[in-house]
Motif scaffolding. Structure first.
Motif, short mmCIF file in Angstrom:
data_model
loop_
_atom_site.label_atom_id
_atom_site.label_comp_id
_atom_site.label_asym_id
_atom_site.label_seq_id
_atom_site.Cartn_x
_atom_site.Cartn_y
_atom_site.Cartn_z
N ASP A 1 -6.62 -0.71 0.71
CA ASP A 1 -5.30 -0.60 1.35
C ASP A 1 -4.16 -1.11 0.48
O ASP A 1 -3.00 -1.01 0.89
CB ASP A 1 -5.25 -1.32 2.71
N LEU A 2 -4.43 -1.65 -0.68
CA LEU A 2 -3.37 -2.03 -1.62
C LEU A 2 -3.61 -1.33 -2.95
O LEU A 2 -4.74 -0.97 -3.29
CB LEU A 2 -3.36 -3.55 -1.86
N GLY A 3 -2.53 -1.16 -3.71
CA GLY A 3 -2.66 -0.72 -5.10
C GLY A 3 -3.30 0.63 -5.31
O GLY A 3 -4.45 0.73 -5.71
N TYR A 4 -2.53 1.69 -5.06
CA TYR A 4 -3.07 3.04 -5.21
C TYR A 4 -2.93 3.58 -6.64
O TYR A 4 -3.25 4.74 -6.89
CB TYR A 4 -2.39 3.98 -4.23
N GLY A 5 -2.43 2.76 -7.54
CA GLY A 5 -2.32 3.18 -8.93
C GLY A 5 -1.01 3.85 -9.28
O GLY A 5 -0.84 4.32 -10.41
N PHE A 6 -0.08 3.88 -8.34
CA PHE A 6 1.25 4.44 -8.60
C PHE A 6 2.24 3.77 -7.65
O PHE A 6 1.83 3.10 -6.69
CB PHE A 6 1.26 5.96 -8.39
N VAL A 7 3.52 3.94 -7.91
CA VAL A 7 4.55 3.36 -7.05
C VAL A 7 4.86 4.35 -5.94
O VAL A 7 5.32 5.46 -6.21
CB VAL A 7 5.83 3.04 -7.84
N GLY B 1 0.86 -1.17 0.00
CA GLY B 1 0.00 0.00 0.00
C GLY B 1 0.90 1.22 0.00
O GLY B 1 1.24 1.78 -1.04
N SER B 2 1.36 1.60 1.19
CA SER B 2 2.29 2.73 1.29
C SER B 2 3.72 2.33 0.92
O SER B 2 4.55 3.20 0.63
CB SER B 2 2.30 3.27 2.72
#
Length: 219
Positions: free
Chosen positions: A142-148, A98-99
């Protein structure tokens, strides 16, 4: 909040209601950003709000205090748990991203101890920023916000595993029924990823770090 400092949190308006209620009970103030702008929109509003008020902006996606905690606490605790006569009892550690703080902090600690344990990072199949694929909406909170995230250290990650929302949900429900573990959907994704690694022969014994729990309605 525990230390008595006022805390203002910015999150998308569609953030889980129960999470918001919990944070409010703990004494936080919450400000909402438009749901359509996602996490990046919340970050922009948080930075703007902090600048306008002279507050400290703690960007959890780009703040080394995040992985540092896992270097100091989570990582050493895992090493102590898996160490067997100088070797590891597991050959893979599977961590949802996530983060990026957990996978970075734990990964750096493990790699400093041994190169015999592979670090697998988990992201949604529908949003594969880490793997360089397409990104889009998904149901794994909480996972995968669309960017690294800037916290993410790719050098300690041996492979990235993508799990779709349906499989993550099924894994979370299965572990609740079979082991009474109230795993969140994100935790289901991590469990599913660990199972995939074992199924394809990429791991014989994997440790899955569950990032959250679901609230089970017992009424």
């Amino acid at each position: 909040m525990t230390a008595g400092h006022p805390v203002v949190l910015v999150m998308p308006e569609d953030a889980p209601a129960l999470r918001q209620e919990t944070l409010l009970r703990l004494g936080a103030q919450i400000r909402h950003s438009p749901a359509r702008s996602g996490v990046n929109g919340a970050r922009r509003l948080a930075a703007q709000t902090a600048a306008a008020n002279g507050w400290y902006y703690m960007d959890w996606l780009a703040n080394d205090d995040n992985p540092e905690y896992h270097r100091r606490v989570t990582g050493p605790a895992i090493v102590q748990s898996i160490a067997r006569e100088g070797k590891s009892a597991v050959d893979a550690i599977v961590i949802g991203v996530g983060s990026g703080g957990t996978v970075t902090g734990v990964g750096e600690t493990i790699k400093a101890w041994t190169n015999d344990v592979r670090i697998a990072a988990v992201e949604p199949y529908e949003s594969q920023a880490l793997g360089g694929g397409l990104t889009g909406p998904h149901g794994i909170s909480d996972l995968g916000y669309g960017f690294v995230p800037e916290n993410f250290n790719a050098y300690v990650v041996d492979n990235v595993v993508a799990v779709n929302t349906t499989d993550a949900q099924r894994a979370a429900q299965k572990v609740l029924r079979t082991d009474a573990i109230p795993a969140s959907v994100a935790s289901g994704a991590v469990l599913q990823a660990a199972a995939q690694l074992i199924h394809v022969g990429a791991s014989r014994s994997a440790l899955a770090i569950l990032p959250g729990r679901q609230i089970v309605n017992t009424l």
